[in-house]
Enzyme design. Sequence first.
Site, PDB file in Angstrom:
ATOM      1  N   GLY A  15       5.954 -11.727  -6.216  1.00  0.00           N
ATOM      2  CA  GLY A  15       6.865 -13.011  -6.533  1.00  0.00           C
ATOM      3  C   GLY A  15       7.151 -13.686  -5.384  1.00  0.00           C
ATOM      4  O   GLY A  15       7.715 -13.071  -4.061  1.00  0.00           O
ATOM      5  N   ARG A  76      -0.731 -11.893  -7.685  1.00  0.00           N
ATOM      6  CA  ARG A  76      -0.942 -10.651  -7.934  1.00  0.00           C
ATOM      7  C   ARG A  76      -2.352 -10.270  -8.261  1.00  0.00           C
ATOM      8  O   ARG A  76      -2.973 -11.225  -8.662  1.00  0.00           O
ATOM      9  CB  ARG A  76       0.049 -10.058  -8.946  1.00  0.00           C
ATOM     10  CG  ARG A  76       1.838 -10.437  -8.910  1.00  0.00           C
ATOM     11  CD  ARG A  76       2.459  -9.838  -9.764  1.00  0.00           C
ATOM     12  NE  ARG A  76       3.953  -9.825  -9.349  1.00  0.00           N
ATOM     13  CZ  ARG A  76       4.862 -10.783  -9.953  1.00  0.00           C
ATOM     14  NH1 ARG A  76       4.527 -11.714 -10.685  1.00  0.00           N
ATOM     15  NH2 ARG A  76       6.163 -10.884  -9.329  1.00  0.00           N
ATOM     16  N   CYS A  77      -2.579  -9.157  -8.061  1.00  0.00           N
ATOM     17  CA  CYS A  77      -4.137  -8.861  -7.818  1.00  0.00           C
ATOM     18  C   CYS A  77      -4.503  -7.630  -8.291  1.00  0.00           C
ATOM     19  O   CYS A  77      -4.250  -6.280  -7.541  1.00  0.00           O
ATOM     20  CB  CYS A  77      -4.556  -9.152  -6.409  1.00  0.00           C
ATOM     21  SG  CYS A  77      -6.356  -8.684  -6.148  1.00  0.00           S
ATOM     22  N   ASP A 107       7.812  -4.195  -2.452  1.00  0.00           N
ATOM     23  CA  ASP A 107       7.136  -2.566  -2.301  1.00  0.00           C
ATOM     24  C   ASP A 107       5.777  -2.570  -2.817  1.00  0.00           C
ATOM     25  O   ASP A 107       5.081  -1.617  -2.318  1.00  0.00           O
ATOM     26  CB  ASP A 107       8.159  -1.635  -2.584  1.00  0.00           C
ATOM     27  CG  ASP A 107       8.740  -1.577  -3.925  1.00  0.00           C
ATOM     28  OD1 ASP A 107       8.342  -2.510  -4.842  1.00  0.00           O
ATOM     29  OD2 ASP A 107       9.793  -0.731  -4.347  1.00  0.00           O
ATOM     30  N   THR A 129      11.224 -10.494  -1.257  1.00  0.00           N
ATOM     31  CA  THR A 129      11.573 -10.196  -2.932  1.00  0.00           C
ATOM     32  C   THR A 129      13.063 -10.804  -3.024  1.00  0.00           C
ATOM     33  O   THR A 129      14.123 -10.173  -2.238  1.00  0.00           O
ATOM     34  CB  THR A 129      11.376  -8.974  -3.381  1.00  0.00           C
ATOM     35  OG1 THR A 129      11.808  -8.909  -4.678  1.00  0.00           O
ATOM     36  CG2 THR A 129      12.003  -7.858  -2.513  1.00  0.00           C
ATOM     37  N   ASP A 131      14.865  -9.694  -5.255  1.00  0.00           N
ATOM     38  CA  ASP A 131      15.409  -8.532  -5.985  1.00  0.00           C
ATOM     39  C   ASP A 131      16.385  -7.422  -5.189  1.00  0.00           C
ATOM     40  O   ASP A 131      17.136  -6.904  -5.755  1.00  0.00           O
ATOM     41  CB  ASP A 131      14.321  -7.961  -6.635  1.00  0.00           C
ATOM     42  CG  ASP A 131      13.565  -8.363  -7.811  1.00  0.00           C
ATOM     43  OD1 ASP A 131      14.035  -9.543  -8.010  1.00  0.00           O
ATOM     44  OD2 ASP A 131      12.397  -8.099  -8.249  1.00  0.00           O
ATOM     45  N   ASP A 133      15.439  -4.911  -4.087  1.00  0.00           N
ATOM     46  CA  ASP A 133      15.086  -3.467  -4.611  1.00  0.00           C
ATOM     47  C   ASP A 133      14.223  -2.698  -3.667  1.00  0.00           C
ATOM     48  O   ASP A 133      13.505  -1.859  -4.020  1.00  0.00           O
ATOM     49  CB  ASP A 133      14.574  -3.591  -6.012  1.00  0.00           C
ATOM     50  CG  ASP A 133      13.324  -4.424  -5.988  1.00  0.00           C
ATOM     51  OD1 ASP A 133      13.005  -5.057  -5.023  1.00  0.00           O
ATOM     52  OD2 ASP A 133      12.458  -4.233  -7.022  1.00  0.00           O
ATOM     53  N   ARG A 175      14.152  -7.916 -11.939  1.00  0.00           N
ATOM     54  CA  ARG A 175      13.311  -6.702 -12.252  1.00  0.00           C
ATOM     55  C   ARG A 175      13.969  -5.623 -13.184  1.00  0.00           C
ATOM     56  O   ARG A 175      14.896  -5.760 -13.933  1.00  0.00           O
ATOM     57  CB  ARG A 175      11.926  -6.461 -11.329  1.00  0.00           C
ATOM     58  CG  ARG A 175      10.902  -6.047 -12.138  1.00  0.00           C
ATOM     59  CD  ARG A 175       9.721  -5.459 -10.994  1.00  0.00           C
ATOM     60  NE  ARG A 175       8.904  -6.632 -10.629  1.00  0.00           N
ATOM     61  CZ  ARG A 175       8.017  -6.571  -9.698  1.00  0.00           C
ATOM     62  NH1 ARG A 175       7.623  -5.531  -9.221  1.00  0.00           N
ATOM     63  NH2 ARG A 175       7.515  -7.716  -9.361  1.00  0.00           N
TER      64      ARG A 175
HETATM   65  P1  ADP Z   1       6.115  -6.844  -5.321  1.00  0.00           P
HETATM   66  O1  ADP Z   1       5.054  -7.117  -3.772  1.00  0.00           O
HETATM   67  O2  ADP Z   1       6.933  -8.197  -5.391  1.00  0.00           O
HETATM   68  O3  ADP Z   1       6.726  -5.781  -5.278  1.00  0.00           O
HETATM   69  P2  ADP Z   1       3.896  -6.302  -7.249  1.00  0.00           P
HETATM   70  O4  ADP Z   1       4.395  -4.993  -7.416  1.00  0.00           O
HETATM   71  O5  ADP Z   1       3.312  -7.258  -8.371  1.00  0.00           O
HETATM   72  O6  ADP Z   1       5.087  -7.258  -6.357  1.00  0.00           O
HETATM   73  O7  ADP Z   1       2.753  -6.119  -6.239  1.00  0.00           O
HETATM   74  C1  ADP Z   1       2.092  -7.377  -5.520  1.00  0.00           C
HETATM   75  C2  ADP Z   1       0.689  -6.785  -5.343  1.00  0.00           C
HETATM   76  O8  ADP Z   1       0.493  -5.767  -4.581  1.00  0.00           O
HETATM   77  C3  ADP Z   1      -0.249  -6.311  -6.663  1.00  0.00           C
HETATM   78  O9  ADP Z   1      -0.681  -7.243  -7.548  1.00  0.00           O
HETATM   79  C4  ADP Z   1      -1.407  -5.698  -5.972  1.00  0.00           C
HETATM   80  O10 ADP Z   1      -2.325  -6.531  -5.550  1.00  0.00           O
HETATM   81  C5  ADP Z   1      -0.786  -5.179  -4.611  1.00  0.00           C
HETATM   82  N1  ADP Z   1      -0.316  -3.571  -5.012  1.00  0.00           N
HETATM   83  C6  ADP Z   1       0.804  -3.320  -5.662  1.00  0.00           C
HETATM   84  N2  ADP Z   1       0.609  -1.776  -5.779  1.00  0.00           N
HETATM   85  C7  ADP Z   1      -0.547  -1.483  -5.153  1.00  0.00           C
HETATM   86  C8  ADP Z   1      -0.962  -0.127  -4.701  1.00  0.00           C
HETATM   87  N3  ADP Z   1      -0.440   0.823  -5.343  1.00  0.00           N
HETATM   88  N4  ADP Z   1      -2.157  -0.266  -4.245  1.00  0.00           N
HETATM   89  C9  ADP Z   1      -2.503  -1.309  -3.682  1.00  0.00           C
HETATM   90  N5  ADP Z   1      -2.235  -2.595  -3.869  1.00  0.00           N
HETATM   91  C10 ADP Z   1      -1.230  -2.553  -4.611  1.00  0.00           C
HETATM   92  O1  F6P Z   2      10.231  -9.942  -8.060  1.00  0.00           O
HETATM   93  C1  F6P Z   2      10.960 -11.094  -8.302  1.00  0.00           C
HETATM   94  C2  F6P Z   2      10.966 -11.439  -9.798  1.00  0.00           C
HETATM   95  O2  F6P Z   2      11.565 -12.667  -9.898  1.00  0.00           O
HETATM   96  C3  F6P Z   2      11.765 -10.470 -10.426  1.00  0.00           C
HETATM   97  O3  F6P Z   2      13.074 -10.649 -10.521  1.00  0.00           O
HETATM   98  C4  F6P Z   2      11.196 -10.711 -12.070  1.00  0.00           C
HETATM   99  O4  F6P Z   2      11.355  -9.532 -12.847  1.00  0.00           O
HETATM  100  C5  F6P Z   2       9.814 -11.087 -11.783  1.00  0.00           C
HETATM  101  O5  F6P Z   2       9.474 -11.317 -10.331  1.00  0.00           O
HETATM  102  C6  F6P Z   2       9.248 -12.008 -12.477  1.00  0.00           C
HETATM  103  O6  F6P Z   2       7.924 -12.432 -12.312  1.00  0.00           O
HETATM  104  P1  F6P Z   2       6.844 -13.531 -12.905  1.00  0.00           P
HETATM  105  O7  F6P Z   2       7.084 -14.650 -11.576  1.00  0.00           O
HETATM  106  O8  F6P Z   2       5.563 -12.855 -12.987  1.00  0.00           O
HETATM  107  O9  F6P Z   2       7.566 -13.959 -13.885  1.00  0.00           O
END
Ligand code: ADP
Ligand code: F6P
Length: 324
Positions: A15, A76-77, A107, A129, A131, A133, A175
């Site tokens: 995000g 996100r990927c 994270d 982020t 959040d 978190d 989240r």
């Molecule tokens: P955030 O970084 O805000 O926590 P996400 O959890 O959606 O957001 O993770 C962002 C991106 O990081 C994912 O779409 C994916 O491409 C990559 N990612 C997340 N977890 C893993 C993992 N365990 N191994 C490799 N890439 C990851």
């Molecule tokens: O991680 C940031 C955040 O805004 C969260 O608070 C929320 O749950 C999520 O991303 C929403 O994601 P999206 O942009 O995919 O709706």
Amino acid sequence: MANAVNTIGVLTSGGDAPGMNAAIRAVVRTALAKGLKVKGIKRGYAGLLKEEIVDMDAMSVSDIVQRGGTILYTARCEEFRTPEGQQLGAEICKKHGIDGLVVIGGDGSWNGAEKLANLGINTIGLPGTIDLDIACTDYTIGFDTAVNTAMEAIDKIRDTSASHERCSIIEVMGRSAGYIALWCGIASGAEDILLPERYDGNEQAMINRIIEHRKRGKNHHIIINAEGIGHSTSMAKRVEAATGIETRATVLGHLQRGGSPTCKDRVYASIMGARAVELLCEGKTNRVVGYRNGDYVDYDINEALAMKKDIPEEQYTVSKYLSR
Ligand code: ADP
Ligand code: F6P
């Protein structure tokens, strides 16, 4: 001493968060100041796998410190979660001469950074982020702006809620974490703050409190509900039916992620961006930058990811003292 890296890549992932641009700018300009080349990778790991890579200079990051969002875009990927995707990502970095990488994200994104570090790309994570978190840090890029944005929106809802003598349930992001809810709740004087980490599902107790407040002469009742609990609209219907008090639900949603970053988010993100580049120059890899007990710090990514975080007890207790 010679720098351990020659070309730094930077990407934003997960995000978006206000202050990410300030972090990108700091990475680019610090790297240039140290005589390094910089490449921007668009759309996070998705863009890396598609080789959406552009050269960056000082002007590429001009006029962005005050802007929300991320000029590099974010995504996100799913493919990057696979070993094949990660291998391809590392090969693409090498092909473009990227020997140091800064990953700005939550994270989830740090998990991806760890994979690239293991595949030989010196990688540093920054906490991006809204959040808050992430366990290893008391601060994440974007949280301060998000809670200020949400607080202002809640103040506005309070005006109309009080005028109509209503109850208002306001759902904030986070989240599965309740930090935004807790901070907004304290800052806006909410009568109830529902946190996923603490909520016991006892709606009747909340309803009793609303009735008791009304008897005491309170003309409105603000409930901050965290996204991790959710269901604000149906909750509002139940509260209205049980109390006889008109109740409205507002889900603040993505407006909390936008807007010009606060001074704190600009400055902290700038310092963290510079710190990431310094770490790469020193030959460090598989590390993340945080802010803890008044200092900027860095940790091994795996140690950081293994840390646990909970709502600070004192903040929660204070919120309870004040919500009456
Ligand atoms: P955030 O970084 O805000 O926590 P996400 O959890 O959606 O957001 O993770 C962002 C991106 O990081 C994912 O779409 C994916 O491409 C990559 N990612 C997340 N977890 C893993 C993992 N365990 N191994 C490799 N890439 C990851
Ligand atoms: O991680 C940031 C955040 O805004 C969260 O608070 C929320 O749950 C999520 O991303 C929403 O994601 P999206 O942009 O995919 O709706």
